[in-house]
Design an enzyme around this catalytic site. Structure first.
Site, PDB file in Angstrom:
ATOM      1  CE  LYS A   8      -8.262  31.912  54.135  1.00 17.49           C
ATOM      2  NZ  LYS A   8      -9.510  31.703  54.520  1.00 17.49           N
TER       3      LYS A   8
ATOM      4  CD  GLN B 134     -12.639  29.609  55.270  1.00 17.48           C
ATOM      5  OE1 GLN B 134     -11.413  29.883  55.470  1.00 17.48           O
ATOM      6  NE2 GLN B 134     -13.067  30.001  53.994  1.00 17.48           N
TER       7      GLN B 134
ATOM      8  CG  ASP C 269     -12.146  37.119  56.752  1.00 19.28           C
ATOM      9  OD1 ASP C 269     -11.134  37.310  55.937  1.00 19.28           O
ATOM     10  OD2 ASP C 269     -12.671  36.224  57.213  1.00 19.28           O
TER      11      ASP C 269
END
Ligand code: NAD
Length: 300
Positions: A54, A98, A121
């Site tokens: 990422k 995460q 997200d």
């Protein structure tokens, strides 16, 4: 193989190029650099790999990348304090924590502490509600990537029969919602679904998000259907050498590709689109935060 291969790797490169172009425009015309903060708690090896890739892709498209690596024992209050700081940092437009988090941390509490406008997200309860009511939201990256590929392949999916196998909050449910918002007729199948084969056989679009290697065989697929394989499963591959593994999806690629009209491979299908959509969401969040027009084609 008779199916058209939906090349997620090539499509993701196209999406990243569009993002990069928009980032350049934000920098030159408005002196704004979109910023993405990634928070990693603990040492989970798979998470470390994701975070590294990422970071690389974020900087490649010209965005600012900030990484916070916290100890596995980090107290919930400290993690919440960090999120609070990132929420108010004007240089940060996207925040990603995460998952999975270590067991002692309450995932829902942590995710819902992120400013919904920075929740790239799309897991914050406000974004889930906005998506569910067809309003502008941050959309979870994996289902957004699947939707982009379906729109590209079909033009319109209005009126098509879609089956989503899997009902997770991360993939299955938001995928079903996105398909519904695009006027498909949607069925969500899951571990308790009866006669799954018959349910799948009715579908013009099959999205498999289960986490069981090659569980969907070709004889479940309606001839000409589009198959989107979200699954990422690792199988032993002694033919490649001792201790080697290979990635497979949730569908049996060869038998499905012989019947389907189009199919995504694993690897090289949904996976690359997920990170591309994270970058797309970050640039979208940055534009919204600054009252600027959003890039076209990069949101739901
Ligand atoms: P999950 O474990 O949270 O959910 C799995 C779902 O599958 C559940 O809703 C369950 O009801 C359903 N299920 C389980 N067994 C079933 C069966 N026999 N028949 C029908 N349904 C069944 O998983 P998830 O987070 O949604 O991920 C699913 C898969 O997608 C995993 O392989 C994961 O690695 C992969 N994934 C890929 C990406 C990507 O970027 N490509 C992103 C997220 C997840």
């Amino acid at each position: 193989m008779t199916a058209t291969l939906i090349d997620g790797k090539a499509f993701a490169a196209k999406v990243r190029a569009q993002v990069a172009e928009h980032v350049t425009r934000l920098k030159t015309d408005h002196a704004i650099t979109p910023g993405l903060a990634v928070v990693l708690v603990g040492e989970d090896p798979a998470s470390q790999v994701y975070v590294r890739s990422k970071r690389k892709m974020t900087t490649e498209v010209g965005m600012k990348s900030v990484e916070h690596r916290l100890d596995a024992e980090t107290a919930e209050a400290d993690l919440l304090a960090l999120i609070d700081t990132l929420n108010t940092d004007p240089e940060i437009h996207g925040i990603l924590v995460q998952l999975p988090l270590p067991k002692h941390l309450n995932e829902d509490l942590v995710i819902n502490a992120i400013d919904p406008a920075k929740d790239v997200d799309g897991f914050h309860i406000s974004n889930v509600g906005l998506l569910g009511t067809g309003q502008k939201s941050m959309v979870p990256c994996t289902p957004l990537g699947c939707l982009m590929m379906l729109r590209e392949h079909h033009g319109s999916i209005s009126g098509l029969d879609a089956v989503v196998i899997g009902r997770s909050n991360i993939v299955g449910k938001p995928m079903a919602q996105l398909l519904l918002n695009d006027s498909a007729t949607v069925t969500i199948a899951h571990s308790r679904t009866k006669e799954l084969a018959d349910v799948v056989r009715r579908a013009d679009i099959v999205v498999a998000a289960v986490g069981r290697p090659q569980m969907v065989p070709g004889d479940w697929i309606k001839p000409g259907a589009t198959v989107i394989d979200v699954g990422i499963n690792r199988l032993d591959a002694p033919e490649k050498g001792e201790g080697k593994t290979r990635l497979v999806g949730d569908v049996d690629f060869d038998s499905c590709a012989a019947v389907a009209g189009a199919i995504t491979p694993v690897p090289g299908g949904v996976g690359p689109m997920t990170i591309a959509c994270l970058l797309a969401n970050t640039v979208t969040a940055c534009c919204r935060a600054n009252g600027l027009p959003e890039p076209e084609g990069l949101t739901a």
